[in-house]
Design a protein around this motif. Structure first.
Motif, short mmCIF file in Angstrom:
data_model
loop_
_atom_site.label_atom_id
_atom_site.label_comp_id
_atom_site.label_asym_id
_atom_site.label_seq_id
_atom_site.Cartn_x
_atom_site.Cartn_y
_atom_site.Cartn_z
N ALA A 1 0.84 -1.20 0.00
CA ALA A 1 0.00 0.00 0.00
C ALA A 1 0.87 1.25 0.00
CB ALA A 1 -0.93 0.00 1.21
N TYR A 2 1.97 1.22 0.72
CA TYR A 2 2.87 2.37 0.76
C TYR A 2 3.54 2.58 -0.60
CZ TYR A 2 6.38 5.65 2.32
OH TYR A 2 7.16 6.77 2.45
N ALA B 1 1.99 6.65 -6.86
CA ALA B 1 0.94 7.55 -7.34
C ALA B 1 1.39 9.00 -7.20
CB ALA B 1 -0.36 7.32 -6.58
N ARG B 2 2.02 9.32 -6.08
CA ARG B 2 2.49 10.69 -5.87
C ARG B 2 3.55 11.06 -6.91
NH1 ARG B 2 3.85 10.83 -0.43
NH2 ARG B 2 5.97 10.23 -0.89
N VAL C 1 2.31 1.78 -3.49
CA VAL C 1 1.28 2.33 -4.38
C VAL C 1 1.10 3.82 -4.11
CG1 VAL C 1 -1.20 2.29 -4.89
CG2 VAL C 1 0.08 0.14 -4.73
N LYS C 2 1.05 4.21 -2.85
CA LYS C 2 0.88 5.62 -2.48
C LYS C 2 2.03 6.47 -3.00
CE LYS C 2 0.79 8.51 1.66
NZ LYS C 2 0.81 8.50 3.13
N VAL C 3 3.25 6.01 -2.78
CA VAL C 3 4.43 6.77 -3.23
C VAL C 3 4.48 6.82 -4.75
CG1 VAL C 3 6.96 6.76 -3.28
CG2 VAL C 3 5.76 6.33 -1.13
#
Length: 71
Positions: free
Chosen positions: A45-46, A52-53, A48-50
């Motif tokens: 999940a981390y 995406a950013r 994916v978050k990074v």
């Protein structure tokens, strides 16, 4: 080479707190396979978050550059 050194330094810095987190979960009674799965899901999940950013920032940067070239 610097990227590899940076990753290794980061890994070393995270190793002890990561181990402590795992130990705390084990001492709380969680089975190791559940801990491993939960940590994997959290890491994913981390990532994916990074990612995406980075994509969004890259897109915005590209748009700004494109706008500057038009003007």
């Amino acid at each position: 080479m610097a990227d590899r050194e940076t990753r290794e330094t980061c890994r070393e810095a995270l190793s002890e707190p990561f181990g402590a987190l795992v130990e705390k979960a084990v001492s709380s009674g969680w089975p190791e396979h559940e801990i491993a799965l939960a940590l994997t899901e959290l890491a994913e999940a981390y990532v994916v978050k990074v990612s995406a950013r980075i994509i969004i920032e890259g897109s915005l940067q590209s748009q700004l550059t494109s706008e500057r070239l038009k003007n």
